[in-house]
Scaffold this motif. Sequence first.
Motif, PDB file in Angstrom:
ATOM      1  N   SER A  59       0.835  -1.213   0.000  1.00  0.00           N
ATOM      2  CA  SER A  59       0.000   0.000   0.000  1.00  0.00           C
ATOM      3  C   SER A  59       0.865   1.257   0.000  1.00  0.00           C
ATOM      4  O   SER A  59       0.339   2.370  -0.118  1.00  0.00           O
ATOM      5  CB  SER A  59      -0.921   0.006   1.229  1.00  0.00           C
ATOM      6  OG  SER A  59      -0.143  -0.194   2.407  1.00  0.00           O
ATOM      7  N   GLY A  60       2.164   1.097   0.118  1.00  0.00           N
ATOM      8  CA  GLY A  60       3.063   2.250   0.134  1.00  0.00           C
ATOM      9  C   GLY A  60       3.374   2.728  -1.280  1.00  0.00           C
ATOM     10  O   GLY A  60       2.950   2.124  -2.273  1.00  0.00           O
ATOM     11  N   GLN A  61       4.148   3.809  -1.334  1.00  0.00           N
ATOM     12  CA  GLN A  61       4.413   4.429  -2.645  1.00  0.00           C
ATOM     13  C   GLN A  61       5.242   3.524  -3.546  1.00  0.00           C
ATOM     14  O   GLN A  61       4.941   3.370  -4.730  1.00  0.00           O
ATOM     15  CB  GLN A  61       5.134   5.762  -2.425  1.00  0.00           C
ATOM     16  CG  GLN A  61       4.286   6.739  -1.633  1.00  0.00           C
ATOM     17  CD  GLN A  61       5.108   7.894  -1.100  1.00  0.00           C
ATOM     18  OE1 GLN A  61       5.234   8.924  -1.771  1.00  0.00           O
ATOM     19  NE2 GLN A  61       5.680   7.751   0.080  1.00  0.00           N
ATOM     20  N   LEU A  62       6.292   2.905  -3.001  1.00  0.00           N
ATOM     21  CA  LEU A  62       7.110   2.003  -3.813  1.00  0.00           C
ATOM     22  C   LEU A  62       6.339   0.722  -4.126  1.00  0.00           C
ATOM     23  O   LEU A  62       6.333   0.244  -5.270  1.00  0.00           O
ATOM     24  CB  LEU A  62       8.413   1.665  -3.072  1.00  0.00           C
ATOM     25  CG  LEU A  62       9.369   0.747  -3.836  1.00  0.00           C
ATOM     26  CD1 LEU A  62       9.960   1.463  -5.050  1.00  0.00           C
ATOM     27  CD2 LEU A  62      10.504   0.253  -2.935  1.00  0.00           C
ATOM     28  N   ARG A  69      -0.793  -3.857   5.557  1.00  0.00           N
ATOM     29  CA  ARG A  69      -1.217  -3.749   6.950  1.00  0.00           C
ATOM     30  C   ARG A  69      -2.733  -3.526   7.023  1.00  0.00           C
ATOM     31  O   ARG A  69      -3.398  -4.067   7.885  1.00  0.00           O
ATOM     32  CB  ARG A  69      -0.465  -2.561   7.568  1.00  0.00           C
ATOM     33  CG  ARG A  69      -0.737  -2.341   8.993  1.00  0.00           C
ATOM     34  CD  ARG A  69       0.358  -1.566   9.647  1.00  0.00           C
ATOM     35  NE  ARG A  69       0.763  -0.322   8.960  1.00  0.00           N
ATOM     36  CZ  ARG A  69       1.580   0.560   9.489  1.00  0.00           C
ATOM     37  NH1 ARG A  69       2.079   0.328  10.689  1.00  0.00           N
ATOM     38  NH2 ARG A  69       1.927   1.649   8.836  1.00  0.00           N
ATOM     39  N   LYS A 108      -6.968  -0.296   2.307  1.00  0.00           N
ATOM     40  CA  LYS A 108      -6.163   0.638   1.509  1.00  0.00           C
ATOM     41  C   LYS A 108      -5.853   0.086   0.122  1.00  0.00           C
ATOM     42  O   LYS A 108      -5.380   0.820  -0.742  1.00  0.00           O
ATOM     43  CB  LYS A 108      -4.824   0.903   2.213  1.00  0.00           C
ATOM     44  CG  LYS A 108      -4.850   1.954   3.277  1.00  0.00           C
ATOM     45  CD  LYS A 108      -3.388   2.311   3.603  1.00  0.00           C
ATOM     46  CE  LYS A 108      -3.269   3.252   4.763  1.00  0.00           C
ATOM     47  NZ  LYS A 108      -1.863   3.413   5.169  1.00  0.00           N
ATOM     48  N   TYR A 162       3.818  -6.335   9.984  1.00  0.00           N
ATOM     49  CA  TYR A 162       5.157  -6.786  10.362  1.00  0.00           C
ATOM     50  C   TYR A 162       5.260  -7.084  11.860  1.00  0.00           C
ATOM     51  O   TYR A 162       6.150  -7.800  12.285  1.00  0.00           O
ATOM     52  CB  TYR A 162       6.206  -5.712  10.022  1.00  0.00           C
ATOM     53  CG  TYR A 162       6.358  -5.366   8.550  1.00  0.00           C
ATOM     54  CD1 TYR A 162       6.148  -6.312   7.556  1.00  0.00           C
ATOM     55  CD2 TYR A 162       6.760  -4.085   8.162  1.00  0.00           C
ATOM     56  CE1 TYR A 162       6.326  -5.994   6.216  1.00  0.00           C
ATOM     57  CE2 TYR A 162       6.935  -3.761   6.823  1.00  0.00           C
ATOM     58  CZ  TYR A 162       6.711  -4.708   5.857  1.00  0.00           C
ATOM     59  OH  TYR A 162       6.882  -4.388   4.535  1.00  0.00           O
ATOM     60  N   SER A 192      11.318  -2.648   2.834  1.00  0.00           N
ATOM     61  CA  SER A 192      11.705  -2.259   4.187  1.00  0.00           C
ATOM     62  C   SER A 192      10.629  -1.378   4.807  1.00  0.00           C
ATOM     63  O   SER A 192      10.024  -0.535   4.140  1.00  0.00           O
ATOM     64  CB  SER A 192      13.051  -1.533   4.159  1.00  0.00           C
ATOM     65  OG  SER A 192      13.028  -0.486   3.213  1.00  0.00           O
ATOM     66  N   SER A 193      10.400  -1.594   6.104  1.00  0.00           N
ATOM     67  CA  SER A 193       9.358  -0.859   6.812  1.00  0.00           C
ATOM     68  C   SER A 193       9.693   0.623   6.894  1.00  0.00           C
ATOM     69  O   SER A 193      10.866   1.016   6.897  1.00  0.00           O
ATOM     70  CB  SER A 193       9.210  -1.434   8.218  1.00  0.00           C
ATOM     71  OG  SER A 193       8.353  -0.618   8.985  1.00  0.00           O
ATOM     72  N   ARG A 206      12.632  -1.360  12.699  1.00  0.00           N
ATOM     73  CA  ARG A 206      12.681  -2.185  11.490  1.00  0.00           C
ATOM     74  C   ARG A 206      13.321  -3.551  11.680  1.00  0.00           C
ATOM     75  O   ARG A 206      12.875  -4.518  11.066  1.00  0.00           O
ATOM     76  CB  ARG A 206      13.380  -1.417  10.364  1.00  0.00           C
ATOM     77  CG  ARG A 206      12.582  -0.195   9.981  1.00  0.00           C
ATOM     78  CD  ARG A 206      13.000   0.365   8.677  1.00  0.00           C
ATOM     79  NE  ARG A 206      14.224   1.113   8.735  1.00  0.00           N
ATOM     80  CZ  ARG A 206      14.675   1.862   7.733  1.00  0.00           C
ATOM     81  NH1 ARG A 206      13.999   1.924   6.604  1.00  0.00           N
ATOM     82  NH2 ARG A 206      15.792   2.532   7.847  1.00  0.00           N
ATOM     83  N   SER A 262      19.700   3.458  -3.732  1.00  0.00           N
ATOM     84  CA  SER A 262      20.159   4.790  -3.333  1.00  0.00           C
ATOM     85  C   SER A 262      18.941   5.653  -3.005  1.00  0.00           C
ATOM     86  O   SER A 262      17.839   5.147  -2.808  1.00  0.00           O
ATOM     87  CB  SER A 262      21.015   5.408  -4.446  1.00  0.00           C
ATOM     88  OG  SER A 262      21.462   6.700  -4.062  1.00  0.00           O
ATOM     89  N   TYR A 278      15.766   8.207  -3.173  1.00  0.00           N
ATOM     90  CA  TYR A 278      14.692   8.561  -4.108  1.00  0.00           C
ATOM     91  C   TYR A 278      14.856  10.046  -4.446  1.00  0.00           C
ATOM     92  O   TYR A 278      15.003  10.877  -3.542  1.00  0.00           O
ATOM     93  CB  TYR A 278      13.308   8.422  -3.465  1.00  0.00           C
ATOM     94  CG  TYR A 278      12.921   7.067  -2.923  1.00  0.00           C
ATOM     95  CD1 TYR A 278      13.459   5.879  -3.419  1.00  0.00           C
ATOM     96  CD2 TYR A 278      11.967   6.983  -1.914  1.00  0.00           C
ATOM     97  CE1 TYR A 278      13.051   4.656  -2.907  1.00  0.00           C
ATOM     98  CE2 TYR A 278      11.560   5.759  -1.405  1.00  0.00           C
ATOM     99  CZ  TYR A 278      12.109   4.601  -1.899  1.00  0.00           C
ATOM    100  OH  TYR A 278      11.703   3.400  -1.395  1.00  0.00           O
ATOM    101  N   ASN A 328      12.689  12.433  -2.524  1.00  0.00           N
ATOM    102  CA  ASN A 328      13.017  12.928  -1.171  1.00  0.00           C
ATOM    103  C   ASN A 328      13.393  14.402  -1.208  1.00  0.00           C
ATOM    104  O   ASN A 328      12.955  15.198  -0.389  1.00  0.00           O
ATOM    105  CB  ASN A 328      14.207  12.151  -0.572  1.00  0.00           C
ATOM    106  CG  ASN A 328      13.949  10.680  -0.409  1.00  0.00           C
ATOM    107  OD1 ASN A 328      12.822  10.227  -0.470  1.00  0.00           O
ATOM    108  ND2 ASN A 328      15.014   9.916  -0.208  1.00  0.00           N
ATOM    109  N   ARG A 343      11.378   6.773  -7.632  1.00  0.00           N
ATOM    110  CA  ARG A 343      10.803   5.543  -7.055  1.00  0.00           C
ATOM    111  C   ARG A 343      10.412   4.569  -8.160  1.00  0.00           C
ATOM    112  O   ARG A 343      10.596   3.369  -8.041  1.00  0.00           O
ATOM    113  CB  ARG A 343       9.529   5.877  -6.274  1.00  0.00           C
ATOM    114  CG  ARG A 343       9.748   6.154  -4.820  1.00  0.00           C
ATOM    115  CD  ARG A 343       8.409   6.095  -4.073  1.00  0.00           C
ATOM    116  NE  ARG A 343       8.573   6.683  -2.761  1.00  0.00           N
ATOM    117  CZ  ARG A 343       8.506   7.987  -2.518  1.00  0.00           C
ATOM    118  NH1 ARG A 343       8.259   8.834  -3.495  1.00  0.00           N
ATOM    119  NH2 ARG A 343       8.680   8.431  -1.294  1.00  0.00           N
TER     120      ARG A 343
END
Length: 283
Positions: free
Chosen positions: A8-11, A33, A37, A53, A73-74, A80, A138, A140, A143, A171
Amino acid sequence: MIVITGASGQLGRLVIEELLNRLPAAQIVAAVRDPAKAADLAARGVQVRAADYTKPETLDAAFKGADKLLLISSSEVGQRVAQHRNVIDAAKRAGVGVVAYTSILRADTSPLGLAAEHRETEALLKASGLPHVLLRNSWYTENYLASVPPALAHGVFIGSAGEGKISSAARADYAAAAAAVLVAPNQAGKVYELAGDEAYTLAELAAEITRQSGKTVVYQNLSEADFAAALQGVGLPAPLAVMLADSDIGASKGGLFSADHQLSHLIGRPTTPLGKLLKATLV
Ligand SMILES: NC(=O)c1ccc[n+]([C@@H]2O[C@H](COP(=O)([O-])OP(=O)(O)OC[C@H]3O[C@@H](n4cnc5c(N)ncnc54)[C@H](OP(=O)(O)O)[C@@H]3O)[C@@H](O)[C@H]2O)c1
């Protein structure tokens, strides 16, 4: 069957889109999670499964039948290692064939404080005996682009990265790389150091903002403490401000620079230019 955590995240969402171009939706599992969503993904035929997680029992159910797993990765920095340990243990119980993990560029030697949790996760993967592949991403580009509106408002882009060159990528580029690895055979044991084709200093980023916007923006390099304080001053929580300032110091030491073009080789196209993403930000 390929399971994506953090879907559900951007990546994660971008990885699912890439996989939908390559595989039938029914072979893709979005492990999230909060399944609400990802209702849009379920409507498109993607299997949506609950996976927190911090709740190992949800992970057992979510990973059932997985041939491959992408552990994104969280976002809960500081929590994490324990969270990733739960994921790796559950992947082992489920007999997952190969685990791909989104780590950080040169995690083993990176000067960024953020790398510590990635190093520990890589060590957990190694100790687990699970076949795995490392996607060491590396920065994004997004950011830094989040700082463009305040930079335009004040005419100053602040940071602590000094003359450090930053090989960031979009991303979407990292998502394309993850999907390419997930559908390719024989990936276990590989370590990909993934970074953008282009590298820039923050002064060069400020110059590009000036060029595209027509409004003069200069780069002001601050000490780590002053940059962290400035970020807190505009409302960022202290741990995030400290982490961002530390990351800039890491960038000043070359921690986000790479000239080896592994990312563009993997995705079969150049990475997205900074100027293109900046243009989209300025619209
Ligand atoms: N390379 C870089 O420059 C960079 C920058 C930022 C972050 N990162 C790392 O890359 C990861 C992906 O980036 P992103 O932009 O997609 O971040 P993001 O949009 O914040 O997504 C993070 C994902 O992690 C999930 N998550 C957090 N805690 C969880 C938990 N306890 N159980 C299950 N899922 C959990 C979130 O779920 P919800 O949707 O439920 O919140 C979300 O799906 C980040 O989490 C972070 O580790 C890298």
